[in-house]
Design a protein around this motif. Structure first.
Motif, PDB file in Angstrom:
ATOM      1  N   PRO A  51      52.919 -26.414 -18.095  1.00 50.57           N
ATOM      2  CA  PRO A  51      54.307 -26.701 -18.482  1.00 50.57           C
ATOM      3  C   PRO A  51      54.367 -27.865 -19.475  1.00 50.57           C
ATOM      4  CG  PRO A  51      54.193 -26.298 -16.130  1.00 50.57           C
ATOM      5  CD  PRO A  51      52.764 -26.344 -16.618  1.00 50.57           C
ATOM      6  N   GLY A  52      55.157 -27.671 -20.543  1.00 56.07           N
ATOM      7  CA  GLY A  52      55.340 -28.716 -21.527  1.00 56.07           C
ATOM      8  C   GLY A  52      54.225 -28.852 -22.543  1.00 56.07           C
ATOM      9  N   SER A  53      53.244 -27.974 -22.527  1.00 58.55           N
ATOM     10  CA  SER A  53      52.115 -28.094 -23.459  1.00 58.55           C
ATOM     11  C   SER A  53      52.402 -27.351 -24.763  1.00 58.55           C
ATOM     12  CB  SER A  53      50.834 -27.568 -22.822  1.00 58.55           C
ATOM     13  OG  SER A  53      50.974 -26.206 -22.473  1.00 58.55           O
ATOM     14  N   GLN A  54      51.630 -27.684 -25.781  1.00 55.30           N
ATOM     15  CA  GLN A  54      51.773 -27.003 -27.063  1.00 55.30           C
ATOM     16  C   GLN A  54      50.471 -27.055 -27.836  1.00 55.30           C
ATOM     17  OE1 GLN A  54      54.855 -29.253 -29.183  1.00 55.30           O
ATOM     18  NE2 GLN A  54      53.262 -30.012 -30.553  1.00 55.30           N
ATOM     19  N   PHE A  55      50.353 -26.166 -28.810  1.00 57.64           N
ATOM     20  CA  PHE A  55      49.197 -26.127 -29.702  1.00 57.64           C
ATOM     21  C   PHE A  55      49.660 -26.570 -31.080  1.00 57.64           C
ATOM     22  CE2 PHE A  55      45.147 -24.400 -28.297  1.00 57.64           C
ATOM     23  CZ  PHE A  55      44.347 -24.565 -29.427  1.00 57.64           C
ATOM     24  N   ASP A  56      48.790 -27.212 -31.832  1.00 50.64           N
ATOM     25  CA  ASP A  56      49.151 -27.639 -33.180  1.00 50.64           C
ATOM     26  C   ASP A  56      49.492 -26.446 -34.068  1.00 50.64           C
ATOM     27  OD1 ASP A  56      48.705 -30.264 -32.491  1.00 50.64           O
ATOM     28  OD2 ASP A  56      46.673 -30.335 -33.345  1.00 50.64           O
ATOM     29  N   GLY A  71      54.987 -16.319 -17.289  1.00 51.51           N
ATOM     30  CA  GLY A  71      55.804 -17.376 -17.875  1.00 51.51           C
ATOM     31  C   GLY A  71      56.462 -16.970 -19.178  1.00 51.51           C
ATOM     32  N   VAL A  72      56.783 -17.971 -19.997  1.00 44.81           N
ATOM     33  CA  VAL A  72      57.449 -17.762 -21.284  1.00 44.81           C
ATOM     34  C   VAL A  72      56.698 -18.523 -22.372  1.00 44.81           C
ATOM     35  CG1 VAL A  72      59.585 -18.000 -22.608  1.00 44.81           C
ATOM     36  CG2 VAL A  72      59.700 -17.475 -20.160  1.00 44.81           C
ATOM     37  N   PHE A  73      56.212 -17.792 -23.360  1.00 52.88           N
ATOM     38  CA  PHE A  73      55.557 -18.359 -24.538  1.00 52.88           C
ATOM     39  C   PHE A  73      56.616 -18.540 -25.619  1.00 52.88           C
ATOM     40  CE2 PHE A  73      53.690 -17.783 -28.714  1.00 52.88           C
ATOM     41  CZ  PHE A  73      52.502 -18.508 -28.672  1.00 52.88           C
ATOM     42  N   ASP A  79      61.485 -17.051 -28.027  1.00 55.08           N
ATOM     43  CA  ASP A  79      60.896 -17.178 -26.696  1.00 55.08           C
ATOM     44  C   ASP A  79      60.460 -15.795 -26.231  1.00 55.08           C
ATOM     45  OD1 ASP A  79      61.589 -19.925 -26.613  1.00 55.08           O
ATOM     46  OD2 ASP A  79      63.608 -19.396 -25.921  1.00 55.08           O
ATOM     47  N   TYR A  80      59.236 -15.702 -25.716  1.00 55.09           N
ATOM     48  CA  TYR A  80      58.655 -14.416 -25.353  1.00 55.09           C
ATOM     49  C   TYR A  80      58.236 -14.435 -23.879  1.00 55.09           C
ATOM     50  CZ  TYR A  80      58.523 -14.195 -30.421  1.00 55.09           C
ATOM     51  OH  TYR A  80      58.877 -14.231 -31.747  1.00 55.09           O
ATOM     52  N   PRO A  81      59.018 -13.779 -23.015  1.00 58.48           N
ATOM     53  CA  PRO A  81      58.701 -13.789 -21.581  1.00 58.48           C
ATOM     54  C   PRO A  81      57.557 -12.834 -21.237  1.00 58.48           C
ATOM     55  CG  PRO A  81      60.621 -12.448 -22.001  1.00 58.48           C
ATOM     56  CD  PRO A  81      60.261 -13.070 -23.315  1.00 58.48           C
ATOM     57  N   ALA A  82      57.100 -12.922 -19.994  1.00 67.59           N
ATOM     58  CA  ALA A  82      56.039 -12.050 -19.518  1.00 67.59           C
ATOM     59  C   ALA A  82      56.379 -10.597 -19.815  1.00 67.59           C
ATOM     60  CB  ALA A  82      55.837 -12.249 -18.016  1.00 67.59           C
ATOM     61  N   GLY A  83      55.383  -9.853 -20.302  1.00 65.89           N
ATOM     62  CA  GLY A  83      55.588  -8.468 -20.665  1.00 65.89           C
ATOM     63  C   GLY A  83      55.834  -8.255 -22.140  1.00 65.89           C
ATOM     64  N   THR A  84      55.851  -9.348 -22.939  1.00 67.65           N
ATOM     65  CA  THR A  84      56.081  -9.219 -24.386  1.00 67.65           C
ATOM     66  C   THR A  84      54.756  -9.056 -25.121  1.00 67.65           C
ATOM     67  OG1 THR A  84      58.019 -10.668 -24.211  1.00 67.65           O
ATOM     68  CG2 THR A  84      57.158 -10.235 -26.411  1.00 67.65           C
ATOM     69  N   TYR A  85      54.715  -8.092 -26.036  1.00 72.01           N
ATOM     70  CA  TYR A  85      53.555  -7.853 -26.900  1.00 72.01           C
ATOM     71  C   TYR A  85      53.913  -8.316 -28.310  1.00 72.01           C
ATOM     72  CZ  TYR A  85      50.087  -5.190 -29.617  1.00 72.01           C
ATOM     73  OH  TYR A  85      49.088  -4.819 -30.480  1.00 72.01           O
ATOM     74  N   VAL A  86      53.030  -9.116 -28.934  1.00 70.18           N
ATOM     75  CA  VAL A  86      53.322  -9.731 -30.235  1.00 70.18           C
ATOM     76  C   VAL A  86      52.155  -9.511 -31.190  1.00 70.18           C
ATOM     77  CG1 VAL A  86      53.896 -11.882 -31.438  1.00 70.18           C
ATOM     78  CG2 VAL A  86      54.688 -11.521 -29.087  1.00 70.18           C
ATOM     79  N   ARG A  87      52.479  -9.175 -32.450  1.00 69.24           N
ATOM     80  CA  ARG A  87      51.468  -9.101 -33.505  1.00 69.24           C
ATOM     81  C   ARG A  87      51.881  -9.999 -34.661  1.00 69.24           C
ATOM     82  NH1 ARG A  87      47.630  -4.927 -32.970  1.00 69.24           N
ATOM     83  NH2 ARG A  87      47.024  -5.173 -35.160  1.00 69.24           N
ATOM     84  N   THR A  95      53.692 -22.742 -34.420  1.00 73.53           N
ATOM     85  CA  THR A  95      53.343 -23.854 -33.541  1.00 73.53           C
ATOM     86  C   THR A  95      53.687 -23.439 -32.104  1.00 73.53           C
ATOM     87  OG1 THR A  95      53.936 -25.416 -35.304  1.00 73.53           O
ATOM     88  CG2 THR A  95      53.651 -26.315 -33.096  1.00 73.53           C
ATOM     89  N   PRO A  96      52.730 -22.889 -31.363  1.00 75.88           N
ATOM     90  CA  PRO A  96      53.018 -22.380 -30.020  1.00 75.88           C
ATOM     91  C   PRO A  96      53.317 -23.511 -29.039  1.00 75.88           C
ATOM     92  CG  PRO A  96      50.922 -21.541 -30.867  1.00 75.88           C
ATOM     93  CD  PRO A  96      51.333 -22.670 -31.740  1.00 75.88           C
ATOM     94  N   HIS A  97      54.256 -23.228 -28.106  1.00 75.33           N
ATOM     95  CA  HIS A  97      54.532 -24.195 -27.046  1.00 75.33           C
ATOM     96  C   HIS A  97      55.168 -23.459 -25.870  1.00 75.33           C
ATOM     97  CE1 HIS A  97      58.371 -23.920 -29.244  1.00 75.33           C
ATOM     98  NE2 HIS A  97      58.950 -24.202 -28.077  1.00 75.33           N
ATOM     99  N   THR A  98      55.319 -24.160 -24.759  1.00 76.53           N
ATOM    100  CA  THR A  98      55.969 -23.578 -23.593  1.00 76.53           C
ATOM    101  C   THR A  98      56.662 -24.675 -22.808  1.00 76.53           C
ATOM    102  OG1 THR A  98      55.626 -22.292 -21.557  1.00 76.53           O
ATOM    103  CG2 THR A  98      53.838 -23.747 -22.235  1.00 76.53           C
ATOM    104  N   ASP A  99      57.821 -24.383 -22.287  1.00 78.92           N
ATOM    105  CA  ASP A  99      58.536 -25.356 -21.457  1.00 78.92           C
ATOM    106  C   ASP A  99      58.053 -25.319 -20.012  1.00 78.92           C
ATOM    107  OD1 ASP A  99      60.084 -26.250 -23.585  1.00 78.92           O
ATOM    108  OD2 ASP A  99      61.666 -24.772 -23.212  1.00 78.92           O
ATOM    109  N   ASP A 100      57.984 -24.122 -19.456  1.00 77.52           N
ATOM    110  CA  ASP A 100      57.665 -23.975 -18.030  1.00 77.52           C
ATOM    111  C   ASP A 100      56.242 -23.530 -17.751  1.00 77.52           C
ATOM    112  OD1 ASP A 100      60.303 -24.663 -17.396  1.00 77.52           O
ATOM    113  OD2 ASP A 100      60.968 -22.595 -17.677  1.00 77.52           O
ATOM    114  N   GLY A 101      55.450 -23.295 -18.814  1.00 74.00           N
ATOM    115  CA  GLY A 101      54.082 -22.827 -18.630  1.00 74.00           C
ATOM    116  C   GLY A 101      53.987 -21.327 -18.855  1.00 74.00           C
ATOM    117  N   CYS A 102      52.817 -20.870 -19.281  1.00 70.68           N
ATOM    118  CA  CYS A 102      52.615 -19.439 -19.492  1.00 70.68           C
ATOM    119  C   CYS A 102      51.130 -19.136 -19.584  1.00 70.68           C
ATOM    120  CB  CYS A 102      53.323 -18.955 -20.758  1.00 70.68           C
ATOM    121  SG  CYS A 102      52.666 -19.640 -22.297  1.00 70.68           S
ATOM    122  N   THR A 103      50.809 -17.847 -19.470  1.00 72.24           N
ATOM    123  CA  THR A 103      49.448 -17.356 -19.657  1.00 72.24           C
ATOM    124  C   THR A 103      49.525 -16.153 -20.579  1.00 72.24           C
ATOM    125  OG1 THR A 103      48.810 -18.071 -17.430  1.00 72.24           O
ATOM    126  CG2 THR A 103      47.370 -16.490 -18.521  1.00 72.24           C
TER     127      THR A 103
END
Length: 223
Positions: A51-56, A71-73, A79-87, A95-103
């Motif tokens: 939760p609260g992490s981000q990538f440069d 979680g939510v990416f 914002d992309y919740p669980a079950g979202t496919y992205v290309r 700049t990826p980040h998450t408020d509540d955490g995600c995998t």
């Protein structure tokens, strides 16, 4: 760095075999499934954001494909919740980040140069199509240059005919247990089967899997 870099070999990574390693970003860990290269690499990885992490901010030199597992990416585009496919094709950045955490399950530097479509799909709201055998349903996600990506749902007791994988097959088990004559693969298992391999898959209890095929021909792989 080379991890499961011999694409002529079948690979199975089960949840109990996962080894999480720290990334350069605080609060972000990675389970490296296959990899050729160092920090910039041709890679298939499960990435866990606290939760609260981000990538440069970074640019996708070889493209990026990912599926949100938990979680939510988030990034600048939404914002992309669980079950979202992205290309995100070659040349895109974020700049990826998450408020509540995600995998997320992510594949990097594996795009064809002509594959320039950027999009996302909320698979929890999309319609599956009937598959080629009773009990099987399919949600196509992407198809280009012989490469096909889909979610496949197996109802309990579904069995598929024996078949050969032209261009190989890659599977991530999302729900339930996927099976074939080689073993049982519970949710969280990742499998990579090489070009021209064969099997007879089934699921006694039912499952949902991410499937990618056609991308492992010898001429499509790094030397």
């Amino acid at each position: 760095m080379r991890i499961n870099a011999d694409f002529s070999q079948r690979v199975v990574v089960r949840p109990e075999n996962r080894e999480w390693v720290k990334s350069p970003a605080n609060g972000v860990e990675r389970m490296m499934l296959d990899r050729i290269g160092e920090e910039v690499a041709r890679a298939t990885t499960i990435v866990r954001f606290a939760p609260g992490s981000q990538f440069d901010a970074h640019t996708h030199g070889g493209g990026e494909e990912f599926f949100v597992l938990e979680g939510v990416f988030s990034d600048e585009t939404g914002d992309y919740p669980a079950g979202t496919y992205v290309r995100n094709p070659i040349g895109t950045s974020h700049t990826p980040h998450t408020d509540d955490g995600c995998t997320i399950f992510v594949k990097l530097h594996q795009f064809d140069a002509d594959d320039q479509e950027q999009f996302h799909i909320d698979t929890t709201k999309a319609d599956f199509r009937p598959g080629s055998v009773p009990g099987l349903s399919v949600l196509p996600l992407h198809s280009v240059a012989g490469e096909n990506v889909a979610l496949v749902r197996w109802e309990p007791g579904t069995r598929f005919t024996r078949h050969r994988h032209w261009g190989g097959e890659e599977i991530l088990v999302l729900e339930g247990t996927f099976q074939d004559e080689h073993g049982d693969y519970p949710a969280g298992t990742w499998l990579r089967s090489p070009h021209m391999s064969e099997h007879t898959p089934f699921s006694e209890g039912g499952c949902l899997i991410y499937v990618k095929t056609g991308h492992l021909t010898p001429d499509a792989l790094p030397a």
